[in-house]
Design an enzyme around this catalytic site. Sequence first.
Site, PDB file in Angstrom:
ATOM      1  CG  ASP A   6      -1.956   0.946   1.411  1.00 59.34           C
ATOM      2  OD1 ASP A   6      -1.936   2.180   0.747  1.00 59.34           O
ATOM      3  OD2 ASP A   6      -2.141   1.056   2.233  1.00 59.34           O
ATOM      4  CB  CYS A   7       2.684   3.216  -2.880  1.00 58.41           C
ATOM      5  SG  CYS A   7       3.452   1.127  -3.212  1.00 58.41           S
ATOM      6  CE  LYS A  13       0.160   2.376   4.236  1.00 58.47           C
ATOM      7  NZ  LYS A  13       0.185   3.811   4.017  1.00 58.47           N
ATOM      8  CG  ASP A 101      -5.349   5.910  -0.893  1.00 59.85           C
ATOM      9  OD1 ASP A 101      -6.443   7.314  -1.342  1.00 59.85           O
ATOM     10  OD2 ASP A 101      -4.450   6.997  -0.012  1.00 59.85           O
ATOM     11  NE  ARG A 102     -11.624   8.845  -0.951  1.00 60.67           N
ATOM     12  CZ  ARG A 102     -12.802  10.167  -2.069  1.00 60.67           C
ATOM     13  NH1 ARG A 102     -12.156  10.698  -2.427  1.00 60.67           N
ATOM     14  NH2 ARG A 102     -13.874  10.334  -1.601  1.00 60.67           N
TER      15      ARG A 102
HETATM   16  N1  LIG Z   1       4.052   2.146  13.014  1.00 62.47           N
HETATM   17  C1  LIG Z   1       3.871   3.648  11.490  1.00 62.47           C
HETATM   18  N2  LIG Z   1       4.261   3.814  10.833  1.00 62.47           N
HETATM   19  C2  LIG Z   1       3.832   4.881  10.070  1.00 62.47           C
HETATM   20  N3  LIG Z   1       3.276   5.947  10.791  1.00 62.47           N
HETATM   21  C3  LIG Z   1       2.565   6.143  11.763  1.00 62.47           C
HETATM   22  C4  LIG Z   1       2.736   4.563  12.744  1.00 62.47           C
HETATM   23  N4  LIG Z   1       1.755   4.725  13.212  1.00 62.47           N
HETATM   24  C5  LIG Z   1       1.739   5.417  13.390  1.00 62.47           C
HETATM   25  N5  LIG Z   1       1.503   6.202  12.150  1.00 62.47           N
HETATM   26  C6  LIG Z   1       0.812   7.535  12.062  1.00 62.47           C
HETATM   27  O1  LIG Z   1       0.769   7.369  10.967  1.00 62.47           O
HETATM   28  C7  LIG Z   1       0.203   8.563   9.745  1.00 62.47           C
HETATM   29  C8  LIG Z   1       0.485   8.142   8.561  1.00 62.47           C
HETATM   30  O2  LIG Z   1      -0.399   7.242   8.375  1.00 62.47           O
HETATM   31  P1  LIG Z   1      -0.319   6.599   6.714  1.00 62.47           P
HETATM   32  O3  LIG Z   1       0.910   5.678   6.781  1.00 62.47           O
HETATM   33  O4  LIG Z   1      -2.005   5.857   7.043  1.00 62.47           O
HETATM   34  O5  LIG Z   1      -0.126   7.620   5.800  1.00 62.47           O
HETATM   35  P2  LIG Z   1      -0.121   7.321   4.571  1.00 62.47           P
HETATM   36  O6  LIG Z   1      -0.630   6.305   3.944  1.00 62.47           O
HETATM   37  O7  LIG Z   1       1.161   7.565   4.113  1.00 62.47           O
HETATM   38  O8  LIG Z   1      -1.122   8.562   3.629  1.00 62.47           O
HETATM   39  P3  LIG Z   1      -2.612   8.471   3.362  1.00 62.47           P
HETATM   40  O9  LIG Z   1      -2.968   6.756   3.291  1.00 62.47           O
HETATM   41  O10 LIG Z   1      -3.198   9.507   3.495  1.00 62.47           O
HETATM   42  O11 LIG Z   1      -1.766   8.288   2.094  1.00 62.47           O
HETATM   43  C9  LIG Z   1       1.621   9.612  10.238  1.00 62.47           C
HETATM   44  O12 LIG Z   1       0.931  11.086  11.185  1.00 62.47           O
HETATM   45  C10 LIG Z   1       1.924   8.473  11.699  1.00 62.47           C
HETATM   46  O13 LIG Z   1       2.499   9.418  12.720  1.00 62.47           O
HETATM   47  C1  LIG Z   2      -6.470  11.817  -1.265  1.00 65.29           C
HETATM   48  C2  LIG Z   2      -5.573  11.260  -0.810  1.00 65.29           C
HETATM   49  C3  LIG Z   2      -4.035  11.792  -1.547  1.00 65.29           C
HETATM   50  C4  LIG Z   2      -5.603  10.380   0.120  1.00 65.29           C
HETATM   51  O1  LIG Z   2      -4.122   9.549  -0.106  1.00 65.29           O
HETATM   52  C5  LIG Z   2      -5.537   9.806  -2.208  1.00 65.29           C
HETATM   53  O2  LIG Z   2      -6.682   9.672  -2.473  1.00 65.29           O
HETATM   54  C6  LIG Z   2      -5.950  10.593  -3.783  1.00 65.29           C
HETATM   55  O3  LIG Z   2      -4.474  10.842  -4.096  1.00 65.29           O
HETATM   56  N1  LIG Z   2      -6.901  11.212  -4.108  1.00 65.29           N
HETATM   57  C7  LIG Z   2      -7.035  11.707  -5.603  1.00 65.29           C
HETATM   58  C8  LIG Z   2      -8.324  12.684  -5.366  1.00 65.29           C
HETATM   59  C9  LIG Z   2      -9.139  11.775  -4.910  1.00 65.29           C
HETATM   60  O4  LIG Z   2      -9.875  10.787  -4.272  1.00 65.29           O
HETATM   61  O5  LIG Z   2     -10.302  12.841  -5.583  1.00 65.29           O
HETATM   62  K   LIG Z   3      -2.979   5.001   2.605  1.00 64.24           K
END
Ligand SMILES: Nc1ncnc2c1ncn2[C@@H]1O[C@H](COP(=O)(O)OP(=O)(O)OP(=O)(O)O)[C@@H](O)[C@H]1O
Ligand SMILES: CC(C)(CO)[C@@H](O)C(=O)NCCC(=O)O
Ligand SMILES: [K+]
Length: 248
Positions: A6-7, A13, A101-102
Amino acid sequence: MILELDCGNSFIKWRIVRSAFATIVAGGVVDSDQALVVAIKALASPPERCRLVSVRSEEETESLGALLSQHFGISVMVAQPAREVGSVRNGYDDYQRLGLDRWLALLGGYHLAKGACLVMDFGTAAKADFVAADGEHLGGYICPGMPLMRSQLRTHTRRIRYDDASAERALSSMTPGRSTVEAVERGCVHMLQGFARSQIEYAHALWGEGFTVLLTGGDAPLVQEAVPHARVVPDLVFVGLALACPLD
Ligand SMILES: Nc1ncnc2c1ncn2[C@@H]1O[C@H](COP(=O)(O)OP(=O)(O)OP(=O)(O)O)[C@@H](O)[C@H]1O
Ligand SMILES: CC(C)(CO)[C@@H](O)C(=O)NCCC(=O)O
Ligand SMILES: [K+]
């Protein structure tokens, strides 16, 4: 062994599962493509297949795919936008614009809830999506998540400065802050919790009591206590990934 990725905007992740829907063998969070390769190389047995979802640019996603096939000789299945998967129908006017991701989180949410659901993902951005009982995605909301709120305040003010360790300590309580770090960190958590509560109010207005709330994303634990009936599913995007990219 299947490698699942999951990028997100800030982190990748990853996890290894034994077969399409089965046991998780290993997993972690890394902050770069190189760190991912190092983590996967350290595993006892290399993955044979890979599926991934990315909200990064096409170039970044392609170069990660190329890196994985170069190092591990595996082909990579990349989740693509879709008008529908099973009975879930994408609610965007232009379905390709909905963040993947959504889309995967709401596919996973509907699969688990088996009915109307509100899916909220607290990552770099905070997202909420509504899926009706018949699988129709009604749309959703996007706003800054914890990392973005905090960095905006740090960047655009002169006197908000603090380190990560004190930020973590500040969240041991939610009483009104008596230092800058407490005031900012707790204030931003209130923003997230308020966002979550107002989505739930909206879902109540739409569906009465008949819906499930699902929380995911790295910052879901910060919101959990404000939403007592929510189900926290840290790997919700992976649940959706398996539905959107079946490998068996
Ligand atoms: N084990 C962990 N590893 C990384 N981030 C973590 C962890 N636990 C909590 N967090 C927090 O989660 C947040 C990032 O969340 P997540 O990894 O879901 O984001 P992302 O996938 O990069 O962003 P998005 O989903 O918006 O694209 C940060 O605020 C970080 O501090
Ligand atoms: C909103 C984010 C940045 C969250 O990771 C992602 O879902 C994204 O790039 N979405 C495209 C814009 C939209 O969902 O309308
Ligand atoms: K995510």
